[in-house]
Design a protein around this motif. Structure first.
Motif, short mmCIF file in Angstrom:
data_model
loop_
_atom_site.label_atom_id
_atom_site.label_comp_id
_atom_site.label_asym_id
_atom_site.label_seq_id
_atom_site.Cartn_x
_atom_site.Cartn_y
_atom_site.Cartn_z
N VAL A 118 0.83 -1.20 0.00
CA VAL A 118 0.00 0.00 0.00
C VAL A 118 0.87 1.25 0.00
CG1 VAL A 118 -1.65 1.36 1.35
CG2 VAL A 118 -2.00 -1.10 1.08
N ARG A 119 1.89 1.26 0.84
CA ARG A 119 2.80 2.41 0.89
C ARG A 119 3.47 2.64 -0.47
NH1 ARG A 119 5.15 4.40 5.93
NH2 ARG A 119 4.09 3.51 7.73
N ARG A 130 -8.38 -1.12 -1.75
CA ARG A 130 -9.18 -1.65 -0.65
C ARG A 130 -8.37 -2.68 0.12
NH1 ARG A 130 -14.49 -4.30 -1.89
NH2 ARG A 130 -14.79 -3.96 0.33
N VAL A 131 -8.29 -2.50 1.42
CA VAL A 131 -7.72 -3.50 2.32
C VAL A 131 -8.91 -4.28 2.86
CG1 VAL A 131 -6.40 -3.88 4.42
CG2 VAL A 131 -5.75 -2.03 2.88
N LEU A 132 -9.04 -5.53 2.43
CA LEU A 132 -10.24 -6.30 2.72
C LEU A 132 -10.22 -6.98 4.08
CD1 LEU A 132 -10.89 -7.78 -0.82
CD2 LEU A 132 -11.88 -5.76 0.22
N GLY A 133 -9.15 -6.81 4.80
CA GLY A 133 -9.16 -7.21 6.19
C GLY A 133 -8.48 -8.53 6.48
N LEU A 164 -5.68 -7.69 -0.51
CA LEU A 164 -5.60 -6.33 -1.04
C LEU A 164 -6.27 -6.29 -2.42
CD1 LEU A 164 -4.37 -3.44 -0.68
CD2 LEU A 164 -2.37 -4.28 -1.94
N GLU A 165 -7.08 -5.26 -2.64
CA GLU A 165 -7.72 -5.07 -3.93
C GLU A 165 -7.33 -3.69 -4.48
OE1 GLU A 165 -12.09 -3.92 -4.91
OE2 GLU A 165 -12.07 -6.11 -4.63
N GLY A 206 -9.89 -3.18 -8.49
CA GLY A 206 -10.62 -4.40 -8.82
C GLY A 206 -9.79 -5.66 -8.88
N LYS A 207 -8.47 -5.56 -8.86
CA LYS A 207 -7.60 -6.73 -8.91
C LYS A 207 -7.19 -7.13 -7.49
CE LYS A 207 -3.24 -8.51 -10.76
NZ LYS A 207 -2.01 -8.19 -11.54
N THR A 208 -7.43 -8.39 -7.12
CA THR A 208 -7.20 -8.85 -5.76
C THR A 208 -5.91 -9.65 -5.64
OG1 THR A 208 -9.58 -8.95 -5.32
CG2 THR A 208 -8.16 -10.20 -3.84
#
Length: 334
Positions: A135-136, A248-251, A259-260, A263-265
């Motif tokens: 993410v960073r 998106r951090v899905l948890g 991580l998304e 749209g790519k996970t």
């Protein structure tokens, strides 16, 4: 040479930390001692985790010359007192979150670390996860354009757990789980100070927060929205919305593995534990342990992944949230 760890506390999180350490090379990390309030408990813990030394007092641990780094895994109401004991003894320390009960206590810990010239880090373990590193990197490369909105949630039914609901034990949603949502926002905005903080919430009869919503504004028309609760389950995820896309951090929020990006996970699996764990994904504690080792090898006194200035700011934000919602601890008047 291995980094030699001493565990200050023999509770559930110290158990999980010990299990996580077994996923790392023994030539790099060794737990050499554990201390608890009773020698019997320390010995029982040491036997379970094959730790050579057990102490019945924290003072003995702090004075052990064979310990390079202390992991402080006690109730956060004790972080200030025992943290000062460790730091003033000249020991490096990784302190479980939240750093302490308020900004005054955090300031004391940081001052003590600087006076003793030792390493100090708040154990916001998610900061060290491979997912957060990605993410960073994406943010640094402007992968989703200008960040306009950050949203984070964390909800876990914990009303049956004494340490979560009792004021004397530092209970409440904010200090236990809300801290993860707030630190995520500060990470995304690179430690910037919010221009405004608006918090509202509901309290338990004990005087601690059951649920809270926090809205923060940042320079250049940026907004953050956090909500957390110890009464109900929530999505436990985070979304970073930019002018060119979404991350998106899905948890789970505090120990994420999914991580998304637009749209790519991508999945970031964790090692399997050798013993049953108390908390979700706790083998991920290995990442903060390795971060500490790398900092020591470089001669650093704090981690660039969780700088002391950012820990101080995080505590200031939580102090303001508590003030607005009406949560007051005994430590606030000392």
């Amino acid at each position: 040479m291995a980094t030699r760890w001493g565990l200050c506390g023999a509770g559930k999180i110290s158990h999980d930390f010990s299990v996580a350490m077994k996923t790392l090379p023994p030539g790099d990390h060794q737990i050499v001692a554990v201390a608890a309030r009773s020698l019997e408990r320390a010995r029982e813990f040491a036997k379970k985790h094959s730790i050579p030394k057990a102490y019945g007092s924290y003072e003995e641990l702090a004075s052990d010359p064979e310990i390079d780094m202390v992991y402080l895994g006690v109730l956060h109401t004790e972080h200030w007192r025992l943290g000062l004991l460790v730091l003033q003894a000249g020991k490096n320390m990784l302190c479980e979150k939240p750093f302490a009960m308020n900004s005054r206590e955090v300031g004391d810990l940081i001052a003590a670390s600087k006076k003793s010239n030792v390493f100090l880090m708040e154990a916001i373990w998610s900061r060290c996860f491979p997912l957060h590193r990605e993410v960073r990197r994406l943010l640094a490369e402007d992968a989703i354009g200008d960040i306009k909105l950050v949203k984070a949630s964390f909800g876990s039914p914990q009303l049956h757990i004494p340490r979560s609901v009792e004021k004397e034990l530092g209970g409440g949603a904010l200090l236990d789980i809300g801290v993860y949502t707030l630190q995520f926002v500060l990470m995304v905005f690179n430690g910037e100070r919010p221009e405004s903080i608006h918090a509202t919430g509901v309290l338990l009869n004990s005087g601690v927060d059951e649920s809270m919503v926090v809205v923060m504004t940042f320079p250049r028309n940026r907004l953050a929205f956090c909500f957390f609760s110890i009464a109900v389950s929530l999505p436990n995820d985070a979304t970073i919305s930019g002018t060119k896309g979404t991350i998106r951090v899905l948890g789970p929020m505090h120990c994420p593995t999914t991580l998304e990006v637009n749209g790519k996970t991508t999945q970031y699996p964790l090692p399997e534990p050798s013993l049953p764990l108390n908390f979700t994904n706790s083998t991920g504690l290995r990442y903060e342990a390795e971060e500490v080792r790398q900092c020591l090898l470089k001669g650093l006194k704090e981690s660039p992944r969780m700088p002391l200035s950012e820990s101080a700011l995080l505590t200031e934000v939580m102090d303001e949230c508590r003030k607005q919602v009406g949560v007051v601890f005994n430590q606030d008047s000392q």
